[in-house]
Design a protein around this motif. Structure first.
Motif, PDB file in Angstrom:
ATOM      1  N   GLU A 108       0.848  -1.180   0.000  1.00  0.00           N
ATOM      2  CA  GLU A 108       0.000   0.000   0.000  1.00  0.00           C
ATOM      3  C   GLU A 108       0.888   1.236   0.000  1.00  0.00           C
ATOM      4  OE1 GLU A 108      -3.222  -2.414   2.717  1.00  0.00           O
ATOM      5  OE2 GLU A 108      -2.394  -0.534   3.454  1.00  0.00           O
ATOM      6  N   GLU A 109       0.888   1.915  -1.111  1.00  0.00           N
ATOM      7  CA  GLU A 109       1.802   3.053  -1.254  1.00  0.00           C
ATOM      8  C   GLU A 109       1.424   4.189  -0.333  1.00  0.00           C
ATOM      9  OE1 GLU A 109       4.575   1.550  -3.772  1.00  0.00           O
ATOM     10  OE2 GLU A 109       4.533   3.555  -2.891  1.00  0.00           O
ATOM     11  N   SER A 110       0.113   4.420  -0.229  1.00  0.00           N
ATOM     12  CA  SER A 110      -0.323   5.584   0.545  1.00  0.00           C
ATOM     13  C   SER A 110       0.047   5.422   2.010  1.00  0.00           C
ATOM     14  CB  SER A 110      -1.826   5.779   0.401  1.00  0.00           C
ATOM     15  OG  SER A 110      -2.465   4.564   0.728  1.00  0.00           O
ATOM     16  N   LEU A 111      -0.052   4.159   2.499  1.00  0.00           N
ATOM     17  CA  LEU A 111       0.238   3.925   3.908  1.00  0.00           C
ATOM     18  C   LEU A 111       1.701   4.232   4.213  1.00  0.00           C
ATOM     19  CD1 LEU A 111      -1.017   3.041   6.505  1.00  0.00           C
ATOM     20  CD2 LEU A 111      -0.397   0.693   5.981  1.00  0.00           C
ATOM     21  N   SER A 112       2.575   3.824   3.271  1.00  0.00           N
ATOM     22  CA  SER A 112       3.989   4.042   3.556  1.00  0.00           C
ATOM     23  C   SER A 112       4.332   5.532   3.544  1.00  0.00           C
ATOM     24  CB  SER A 112       4.863   3.271   2.567  1.00  0.00           C
ATOM     25  OG  SER A 112       4.332   3.346   1.280  1.00  0.00           O
ATOM     26  N   GLU A 113       3.666   6.287   2.671  1.00  0.00           N
ATOM     27  CA  GLU A 113       3.925   7.732   2.691  1.00  0.00           C
ATOM     28  C   GLU A 113       3.431   8.333   3.991  1.00  0.00           C
ATOM     29  OE1 GLU A 113       3.513   8.560  -2.046  1.00  0.00           O
ATOM     30  OE2 GLU A 113       2.317   9.779  -0.646  1.00  0.00           O
ATOM     31  N   PHE A 114       2.232   7.842   4.415  1.00  0.00           N
ATOM     32  CA  PHE A 114       1.656   8.340   5.664  1.00  0.00           C
ATOM     33  C   PHE A 114       2.598   8.057   6.823  1.00  0.00           C
ATOM     34  CE2 PHE A 114      -1.109   9.433   8.901  1.00  0.00           C
ATOM     35  CZ  PHE A 114      -1.433   8.364   9.716  1.00  0.00           C
ATOM     36  N   LEU A 115       3.181   6.859   6.798  1.00  0.00           N
ATOM     37  CA  LEU A 115       4.077   6.506   7.886  1.00  0.00           C
ATOM     38  C   LEU A 115       5.320   7.385   7.866  1.00  0.00           C
ATOM     39  CD1 LEU A 115       3.754   2.644   7.742  1.00  0.00           C
ATOM     40  CD2 LEU A 115       2.987   4.126   9.563  1.00  0.00           C
ATOM     41  N   GLU A 116       5.787   7.769   6.655  1.00  0.00           N
ATOM     42  CA  GLU A 116       6.950   8.648   6.595  1.00  0.00           C
ATOM     43  C   GLU A 116       6.629  10.002   7.173  1.00  0.00           C
ATOM     44  OE1 GLU A 116       9.291   7.196   2.630  1.00  0.00           O
ATOM     45  OE2 GLU A 116       9.336   9.331   3.152  1.00  0.00           O
ATOM     46  N   ASP A 117       5.392  10.454   6.892  1.00  0.00           N
ATOM     47  CA  ASP A 117       5.018  11.764   7.409  1.00  0.00           C
ATOM     48  C   ASP A 117       4.952  11.760   8.923  1.00  0.00           C
ATOM     49  OD1 ASP A 117       2.672  12.321   4.705  1.00  0.00           O
ATOM     50  OD2 ASP A 117       4.837  12.744   4.899  1.00  0.00           O
ATOM     51  N   LEU A 118       4.625  10.584   9.499  1.00  0.00           N
ATOM     52  CA  LEU A 118       4.577  10.506  10.961  1.00  0.00           C
ATOM     53  C   LEU A 118       5.935  10.857  11.561  1.00  0.00           C
ATOM     54  CD1 LEU A 118       2.529   7.305  11.788  1.00  0.00           C
ATOM     55  CD2 LEU A 118       1.982   9.651  12.364  1.00  0.00           C
ATOM     56  N   GLY A 119       6.962  10.593  10.751  1.00  0.00           N
ATOM     57  CA  GLY A 119       8.297  10.887  11.249  1.00  0.00           C
ATOM     58  C   GLY A 119       8.479  12.356  11.597  1.00  0.00           C
ATOM     59  N   THR A 120       7.698  13.195  10.915  1.00  0.00           N
ATOM     60  CA  THR A 120       7.839  14.615  11.222  1.00  0.00           C
ATOM     61  C   THR A 120       7.101  14.991  12.493  1.00  0.00           C
ATOM     62  OG1 THR A 120       5.964  14.970   9.777  1.00  0.00           O
ATOM     63  CG2 THR A 120       8.162  15.297   8.832  1.00  0.00           C
ATOM     64  N   ILE A 121       6.005  14.245  12.794  1.00  0.00           N
ATOM     65  CA  ILE A 121       5.230  14.578  14.000  1.00  0.00           C
ATOM     66  C   ILE A 121       5.994  14.145  15.246  1.00  0.00           C
ATOM     67  CG2 ILE A 121       3.043  14.358  15.179  1.00  0.00           C
ATOM     68  CD1 ILE A 121       1.819  13.472  12.554  1.00  0.00           C
ATOM     69  N   PHE A 122       6.371  12.854  15.252  1.00  0.00           N
ATOM     70  CA  PHE A 122       7.164  12.377  16.386  1.00  0.00           C
ATOM     71  C   PHE A 122       8.614  12.484  15.977  1.00  0.00           C
ATOM     72  CE2 PHE A 122       3.596  10.713  18.537  1.00  0.00           C
ATOM     73  CZ  PHE A 122       2.768  10.140  17.586  1.00  0.00           C
ATOM     74  N   CYS A 123       9.231  13.615  16.208  1.00  0.00           N
ATOM     75  CA  CYS A 123      10.585  13.739  15.694  1.00  0.00           C
ATOM     76  C   CYS A 123      11.502  12.885  16.536  1.00  0.00           C
ATOM     77  CB  CYS A 123      11.023  15.197  15.700  1.00  0.00           C
ATOM     78  SG  CYS A 123      10.542  16.042  17.202  1.00  0.00           S
ATOM     79  N   HIS A 124      12.100  11.885  15.960  1.00  0.00           N
ATOM     80  CA  HIS A 124      13.082  11.060  16.641  1.00  0.00           C
ATOM     81  C   HIS A 124      14.204  10.783  15.659  1.00  0.00           C
ATOM     82  CE1 HIS A 124      14.886   7.382  18.302  1.00  0.00           C
ATOM     83  NE2 HIS A 124      14.647   8.000  19.438  1.00  0.00           N
ATOM     84  N   GLU A 125      15.395  10.857  16.149  1.00  0.00           N
ATOM     85  CA  GLU A 125      16.572  10.730  15.301  1.00  0.00           C
ATOM     86  C   GLU A 125      17.262   9.427  15.648  1.00  0.00           C
ATOM     87  OE1 GLU A 125      17.105  12.986  12.827  1.00  0.00           O
ATOM     88  OE2 GLU A 125      19.105  12.206  12.558  1.00  0.00           O
ATOM     89  N   PRO A 126      17.446   8.400  14.873  1.00  0.00           N
ATOM     90  CA  PRO A 126      16.902   8.206  13.526  1.00  0.00           C
ATOM     91  C   PRO A 126      15.508   7.584  13.541  1.00  0.00           C
ATOM     92  CG  PRO A 126      18.379   6.429  14.086  1.00  0.00           C
ATOM     93  CD  PRO A 126      18.320   7.321  15.282  1.00  0.00           C
ATOM     94  N   TRP A 127      14.752   7.805  12.563  1.00  0.00           N
ATOM     95  CA  TRP A 127      13.389   7.278  12.448  1.00  0.00           C
ATOM     96  C   TRP A 127      13.456   5.922  11.740  1.00  0.00           C
ATOM     97  CZ3 TRP A 127       8.879   8.268  14.527  1.00  0.00           C
ATOM     98  CH2 TRP A 127       7.720   7.806  13.912  1.00  0.00           C
ATOM     99  N   ILE A 128      13.052   4.872  12.471  1.00  0.00           N
ATOM    100  CA  ILE A 128      13.229   3.516  11.946  1.00  0.00           C
ATOM    101  C   ILE A 128      11.951   3.078  11.236  1.00  0.00           C
ATOM    102  CG2 ILE A 128      13.706   1.134  12.596  1.00  0.00           C
ATOM    103  CD1 ILE A 128      15.001   2.262  15.138  1.00  0.00           C
TER     104      ILE A 128
END
Lengths: 188, 573
Positions: free
Chosen positions: B74-94
């Motif tokens: 599911e392409e949309s889900l993976s993009e959504f999950l990437e965007d979550l990386g910006t909300i919960f900023c954690h370095e590195p985002w796994i």
């Protein structure tokens, strides 16, 4: 990716070294000794039973025979489970540690894991064993107080005792992975 | 740098969501504790994590995303999950994603402020969450406090999982804003028996404490402290064992909860040890009281004591003659021999006096075996001590006589050479004696010297007998110590639930696929039985040899009285 090569041990027995590369920083090196031969097993059993039968002929006590059977069984179980080591392997995982495993003939495996922070280096040392001088591979453990000091020496492949050519192969494989931790940026 | 991700194997089949856990930056490793499922509100997740952090003191945070696509990608889900990386900023985002039922997952990291942009290698380590949570890591014995700062990486991981128990209380089937998946998701485990026992233990402990306070009150009362009785109590090993067991009972019945692992194991070990002891004691009792074995025992006791006394008489007659061809001084020989023979005669009459009461005494004393096998063994040891009391007396007489003789000889030997022992300076000085002093001294010296073999022989014989009795008593005490100090609960735990006592971990390399991260399985390496016994041994009032072999031999040679076993409470004299 696995490859196997034949070598000789310090006492002249043929052994096999198997190398597997699981990933760029993970390697497994296993040294396999000869399996238990049916010949030697039958020879030992027959010797014990001949001696028992001789004692029985002398003493006319049938307990001797049952005792001999019992001793043979118990002795065989103890030998397979505690004495005969089939394979000794070394699993080097860069950034995690080094794992040393000995597998016994009965299937028992005894494992020790040494964390990478405790490992100072892996070297080939010489030792005087009976009337010979043999080479052995060992892991040097770091002393926590003294950065230059060595707190403990852990010898490897004690039961199969490979010769220098086999040890050099193992040494080179280990050092390739250990060097990676020096080139990697130091963590605080 | 290699990135290590510790993933709980129970979350392998969880639905997509975000990963929460602890990031250990010094080791570049992420310990994943649970998966939070959609839908969720990011603010609530952050709030919940803040609460968990406050309670457990473990820095739990959102580490990355988990994508478990059961059908197509599911392409949309993976993009959504990437965007979550910006909300919960954690370095590195796994980002971990699993396709269908494939074993090989793809794992990648997103680094915004990365210093080195090259791909770093990722190692995926699976661990069994429940076992790691319950397990207790035993560091090697010599380290203890030294390596605290340099704490092993593994103990950090075990610590993280063990302290996050609060996180595992909420599940995805609970009603609430956060839906988690962790080891409890397979079904919450609890045992009715354990809960019932926990409820029943509180009133049982209070009852036991009350009874114990009564018993210890009686024991400490003034009546039992008068001199003959207190001397008797200190000599009988039964009383020591009783005191030791009372102490154990006090430890178990205390109301305070155990603070740490060691105290808990100690309480459990004492409890199981007491239980097994009493069970074995009752077994022994039931065996003894069947078929009138006590009667048989009492009947054989008197003839055995008589037999021992007769053997001693024969021995003395042999010594009074020409033992082993040696020629004794006749007069001294007769005196000593008759003296000891008279004692044996007294002893035999004393035993015959007691003989009608023996059976009754044995019957009542045998009842005390229900207090435990150790108690029965201690009573046996005391009975042996009482029955061989005459041997002890003979040993003391012989030793004193011999000791006197040796001291006399050494002092007169100095006189013979013209020297004297200076008590003030603790050394040997020269001294001028008068003629009559020298004459009498030499005479006495000669007499003592020629009487030495006789006394020495009696001393040797009785010392050997005494040592024999001491060795038998010592063996019984060794057995009692073994039963007292063996940590049975720890051994049974090592047998049945070996993951609870961990010496370390072991890694197994799972199937690999090129291009995917390295997959390892982390299992718990249990402690060996020898280390279990060594770590969890119960302390005893153990008796161990007081003297080294050299000082024992010296004491024997000089004729000093020997008490080879030292108890922990004895003062060093």
């Amino acid at each position: 990716m696995a490859e196997e090569r034949r070598f000789l041990s310090a006492s002249g027995v043929p052994i096999a070294l198997r190398r597997r590369q699981h990933s760029a920083s993970c390697r497994e090196l296993a040294v396999r000794g000869p399996r238990l031969q049916l010949r030697s097993l039958s020879a030992a059993t027959s010797a014990v039973w001949l001696a028992a039968y001789g004692l029985f002929a002398l003493s006319e006590n049938s307990m001797v025979l049952s005792a001999a059977i019992f001793i043979t069984l118990i002795g065989l179980i103890i030998y397979l489970h505690f004495v005969k080591i089939d394979q000794e392997s070394l699993l080097v995982i860069g950034s995690l540690g080094i794992q040393v495993t000995s597998s016994y003939a009965s299937g028992k495996e005894s494992t020790t894991f040494i964390e990478m922070g405790q490992v100072k280096d892996v070297v080939i040392n010489e030792a005087i064993h009976m009337q010979k001088v043999i080479y052995y591979l060992c892991i040097l453990l770091q002393d926590p107080e003294d950065p230059q000091g060595v707190s403990e020496v852990v010898p490897l492949f004690q039961s199969s005792k490979p010769r220098l050519d086999c040890l050099i192969e193992v040494y080179k494989s280990c050092q390739e992975i250990l060097e990676q931790r020096k080139t990697a940026p130091q963590s605080s | 740098m290699v990135l290590k991700v510790f993933f709980p194997s129970c979350c392998s089949s969880a639905d997509s969501g975000i990963l929460i856990g602890r990031w250990i930056s010094e080791q570049n490793s992420a310990v994943i504790l649970a998966v939070v499922h959609f839908p969720f509100i990011p603010v609530q997740v952050k709030q919940y994590l803040g609460e968990v952090q406050r309670v457990t003191k473990v820095s739990v945070s959102v580490l990355g995303s988990w994508n478990n696509s059961k059908q197509e990608k599911e392409e949309s889900l993976s993009e959504f999950l990437e965007d979550l990386g910006t909300i919960f900023c954690h370095e590195p985002w796994i980002q971990i994603s699993k396709e269908g039922d494939s074993k090989f997952w793809s794992c990648s990291t997103l680094q915004k402020h990365s210093k080195n942009p090259q791909e770093e290698e990722i190692i995926l380590v699976y661990y069994d969450q429940r076992k790691v949570m319950l397990s207790h890591l035993h560091p090697p014995l010599d380290t203890a406090g030294q390596r605290a700062e340099d704490a092993s990486k593994l103990s950090a991981i075990f610590d993280t999982v063990a302290r996050s128990q609060v996180l595992f209380m909420m599940d995805r089937y609970d009603e609430g804003p956060i839906k988690l998946t962790h080891w409890q998701s397979d079904g919450v485990e609890a045992s009715i028996i354990v809960e019932l026992l926990k409820q029943a233990s509180v009133p049982a402990c209070m009852l036991l404490t009350f009874l114990l306070s009564l018993v210890s009150g009686i024991c400490r009362s003034r009546v039992l402290k008068f001199w003959p009785l207190s001397f008797l109590w200190s000599k009988l090993s039964t009383c020591e064992q009783l005191g030791h067991r009372l102490q154990h009972l006090q430890v178990i019945s205390s109301n305070k909860k155990a603070q740490n692992q060691n105290q808990l194991m100690r309480k459990a070990n004492i409890f199981v040890s007491l239980l097994i002891d009493v069970a074995l004691g009752i077994l022994l009792m039931s065996w003894l009281y069947r078929k009138n074995r006590i009667g048989h025992l009492a009947e054989t006791l008197i003839p055995v004591a008589d037999h021992v006394a007769e053997e001693l008489q024969d021995l003395l007659q042999w010594l009074m003659g020409a033992p082993a061809g040696l020629k004794m001084n006749r007069a001294l020989d007769q005196v000593l021999g008759r003296f000891f023979l008279y004692h044996i005669h007294l002893w035999i009459s004393y035993i015959h006096l007691l003989s009608p009461f023996i059976e009754m005494i044995l019957w009542y004393v045998g009842l005390s075996a229900c207090l435990g096998l150790t108690m029965a063994l201690c009573i046996l040891s005391d009975i042996i001590a009482l029955l061989t009391f005459h041997i002890y007396c003979f040993y003391v007489y012989g030793a004193r006589l011999y000791c006197l003789k040796i001291y006399g000889l050494s002092s007169l030997w100095r006189l013979f050479r013209g020297k004297k022992w200076n008590v003030l300076r603790q050394r040997v000085d020269s001294c001028s004696y008068d003629l009559d002093q020298l004459f009498i001294g030499t005479l006495l010296f000669t007499i003592l010297l020629f009487l030495l073999p006789t006394t020495a022989l009696y001393y040797l014989v009785f010392t050997l007998l005494r040592l024999l009795v001491v060795i038998v008593q010592g063996l019984i005490h060794l057995l009692v110590d073994l039963i007292d100090s063996l940590p049975l609960y720890s051994l049974i735990l090592r047998l049945c639930r070996s993951y609870r006592l961990a010496a370390g971990v072991k890694f197994r390399v799972l199937e690999q696929q090129d291009g995917k991260p390295l997959r390892l399985l982390m299992q718990i390496n249990p402690l060996s039985y020898g280390s279990v016994v060594q770590t969890y041994r119960l302390p005893t009032y153990s008796c161990y040899p007081r003297d080294s072999w050299a000082s024992l031999c010296k004491k024997l040679f000089l004729g000093e009285l020997i008490y080879p076993w030292k108890h922990k409470g004895d003062k060093q004299n």
